[in-house]
Design a protein around this motif. Structure first.
Motif, PDB file in Angstrom:
ATOM      1  N   SER A  27       0.835  -1.199   0.000  1.00  0.00           N
ATOM      2  CA  SER A  27       0.000   0.000   0.000  1.00  0.00           C
ATOM      3  C   SER A  27       0.875   1.256   0.000  1.00  0.00           C
ATOM      4  O   SER A  27       1.869   1.334   0.707  1.00  0.00           O
ATOM      5  N   ILE A  28       0.470   2.221  -0.814  1.00  0.00           N
ATOM      6  CA  ILE A  28       1.229   3.479  -0.902  1.00  0.00           C
ATOM      7  C   ILE A  28       0.572   4.608  -0.127  1.00  0.00           C
ATOM      8  O   ILE A  28       0.971   5.765  -0.223  1.00  0.00           O
ATOM      9  N   VAL A  29      -0.443   4.268   0.656  1.00  0.00           N
ATOM     10  CA  VAL A  29      -1.233   5.289   1.349  1.00  0.00           C
ATOM     11  C   VAL A  29      -0.367   6.246   2.163  1.00  0.00           C
ATOM     12  O   VAL A  29      -0.611   7.455   2.175  1.00  0.00           O
ATOM     13  N   ASP A  30       0.649   5.721   2.839  1.00  0.00           N
ATOM     14  CA  ASP A  30       1.457   6.554   3.734  1.00  0.00           C
ATOM     15  C   ASP A  30       2.638   7.230   3.040  1.00  0.00           C
ATOM     16  O   ASP A  30       3.391   7.963   3.678  1.00  0.00           O
ATOM     17  N   PHE A  31       2.792   6.984   1.755  1.00  0.00           N
ATOM     18  CA  PHE A  31       4.004   7.409   1.065  1.00  0.00           C
ATOM     19  C   PHE A  31       3.835   8.711   0.285  1.00  0.00           C
ATOM     20  O   PHE A  31       2.790   8.961  -0.323  1.00  0.00           O
ATOM     21  N   ILE A  32       4.883   9.505   0.303  1.00  0.00           N
ATOM     22  CA  ILE A  32       5.053  10.564  -0.691  1.00  0.00           C
ATOM     23  C   ILE A  32       5.618   9.866  -1.920  1.00  0.00           C
ATOM     24  O   ILE A  32       6.637   9.187  -1.845  1.00  0.00           O
ATOM     25  N   MET A  33       4.959  10.030  -3.041  1.00  0.00           N
ATOM     26  CA  MET A  33       5.369   9.367  -4.270  1.00  0.00           C
ATOM     27  C   MET A  33       5.975  10.388  -5.229  1.00  0.00           C
ATOM     28  O   MET A  33       5.573  11.561  -5.250  1.00  0.00           O
ATOM     29  N   GLY A  34       6.925   9.926  -6.005  1.00  0.00           N
ATOM     30  CA  GLY A  34       7.559  10.865  -6.923  1.00  0.00           C
ATOM     31  C   GLY A  34       8.145  10.202  -8.147  1.00  0.00           C
ATOM     32  O   GLY A  34       8.338   8.977  -8.191  1.00  0.00           O
ATOM     33  N   TRP A  35       8.367  11.027  -9.153  1.00  0.00           N
ATOM     34  CA  TRP A  35       9.078  10.632 -10.371  1.00  0.00           C
ATOM     35  C   TRP A  35      10.366  11.434 -10.452  1.00  0.00           C
ATOM     36  O   TRP A  35      10.359  12.657 -10.238  1.00  0.00           O
ATOM     37  N   TYR A  36      11.421  10.741 -10.767  1.00  0.00           N
ATOM     38  CA  TYR A  36      12.722  11.352 -10.998  1.00  0.00           C
ATOM     39  C   TYR A  36      13.230  10.863 -12.347  1.00  0.00           C
ATOM     40  O   TYR A  36      12.735   9.871 -12.873  1.00  0.00           O
ATOM     41  N   ARG A  37      14.208  11.548 -12.898  1.00  0.00           N
ATOM     42  CA  ARG A  37      14.775  11.102 -14.162  1.00  0.00           C
ATOM     43  C   ARG A  37      16.273  11.348 -14.200  1.00  0.00           C
ATOM     44  O   ARG A  37      16.787  12.224 -13.509  1.00  0.00           O
ATOM     45  N   GLN A  38      16.926  10.552 -15.021  1.00  0.00           N
ATOM     46  CA  GLN A  38      18.359  10.687 -15.176  1.00  0.00           C
ATOM     47  C   GLN A  38      18.717  10.547 -16.646  1.00  0.00           C
ATOM     48  O   GLN A  38      18.480   9.485 -17.252  1.00  0.00           O
ATOM     49  N   ALA A  39      19.244  11.616 -17.203  1.00  0.00           N
ATOM     50  CA  ALA A  39      19.687  11.606 -18.588  1.00  0.00           C
ATOM     51  C   ALA A  39      21.149  11.168 -18.643  1.00  0.00           C
ATOM     52  O   ALA A  39      21.874  11.292 -17.648  1.00  0.00           O
ATOM     53  N   PRO A  40      21.601  10.681 -19.781  1.00  0.00           N
ATOM     54  CA  PRO A  40      22.994  10.233 -19.902  1.00  0.00           C
ATOM     55  C   PRO A  40      23.978  11.334 -19.520  1.00  0.00           C
ATOM     56  O   PRO A  40      23.857  12.472 -19.990  1.00  0.00           O
ATOM     57  N   GLY A  41      24.913  11.007 -18.627  1.00  0.00           N
ATOM     58  CA  GLY A  41      25.924  11.966 -18.232  1.00  0.00           C
ATOM     59  C   GLY A  41      25.467  13.016 -17.240  1.00  0.00           C
ATOM     60  O   GLY A  41      26.218  13.936 -16.915  1.00  0.00           O
ATOM     61  N   LYS A  42      24.228  12.884 -16.769  1.00  0.00           N
ATOM     62  CA  LYS A  42      23.698  13.874 -15.824  1.00  0.00           C
ATOM     63  C   LYS A  42      23.266  13.191 -14.530  1.00  0.00           C
ATOM     64  O   LYS A  42      23.080  11.980 -14.472  1.00  0.00           O
ATOM     65  N   GLU A  43      23.089  14.014 -13.490  1.00  0.00           N
ATOM     66  CA  GLU A  43      22.620  13.496 -12.224  1.00  0.00           C
ATOM     67  C   GLU A  43      21.114  13.266 -12.252  1.00  0.00           C
ATOM     68  O   GLU A  43      20.399  13.882 -13.053  1.00  0.00           O
ATOM     69  N   ARG A  44      20.656  12.391 -11.373  1.00  0.00           N
ATOM     70  CA  ARG A  44      19.221  12.167 -11.250  1.00  0.00           C
ATOM     71  C   ARG A  44      18.572  13.445 -10.737  1.00  0.00           C
ATOM     72  O   ARG A  44      19.075  14.087  -9.817  1.00  0.00           O
ATOM     73  N   GLU A  45      17.432  13.795 -11.318  1.00  0.00           N
ATOM     74  CA  GLU A  45      16.750  15.019 -10.917  1.00  0.00           C
ATOM     75  C   GLU A  45      15.269  14.768 -10.668  1.00  0.00           C
ATOM     76  O   GLU A  45      14.667  13.862 -11.228  1.00  0.00           O
TER      77      GLU A  45
END
Length: 120
Positions: A27-45
């Motif tokens: 269950s995700i009820v208690d969670f803050i959910m998010g999307w992040y991305r990482q492009a080649p050669g870059k940090e995850r954002e």
């Protein structure tokens, strides 16, 4: 072991749309959910986050995606979504789902990622 499984990535032309999904094994009820991305050669954002329903499902977006992406959640399905419209080449990246919480116990989980490529 909590699992987050992303789906919906792929190749799309500039200006096109994709919808990413992330289904959790708990269950995700208690969670803050998010999307992040990482492009080649870059940090995850950060791409976008959404708080729990208890805290109003408040959303937050990176400036680069505001007005184009929409994050949402369906706690009955333990699923997080990211509707991506008006895609640009600079949106090309591996997109990761994240679930984190502080209460009742601290926890932080990541999915394995799904590739999004925007190209003509």
């Amino acid at each position: 072991q909590v699992q987050l499984v992303e789906s919906g990535g792929g190749l799309v032309q500039p200006g096109g749309s994709l919808r990413l999904s992330c289904t959790a094994s708990v269950s995700i009820v208690d969670f803050i959910m998010g999307w992040y991305r990482q492009a080649p050669g870059k940090e995850r954002e950060l791409v976008a986050t959404i708080t729990s329903i208890t805290f109003g499902s408040s959303t937050n977006y990176a400036d680069s995606v505001k007005g184009r992406f929409i994050i949402s959640r369906d706690d009955t399905k333990n699923t997080l979504y990211l509707q991506m419209n008006g895609l640009k080449s600079e949106d090309t990246a591996v997109y990761y789902c994240n679930a984190r919480r502080v209460i009742p116990t601290w926890a932080n989980y990541w999915g394995q990622g799904t590739q999004v490529m925007v190209s003509s």
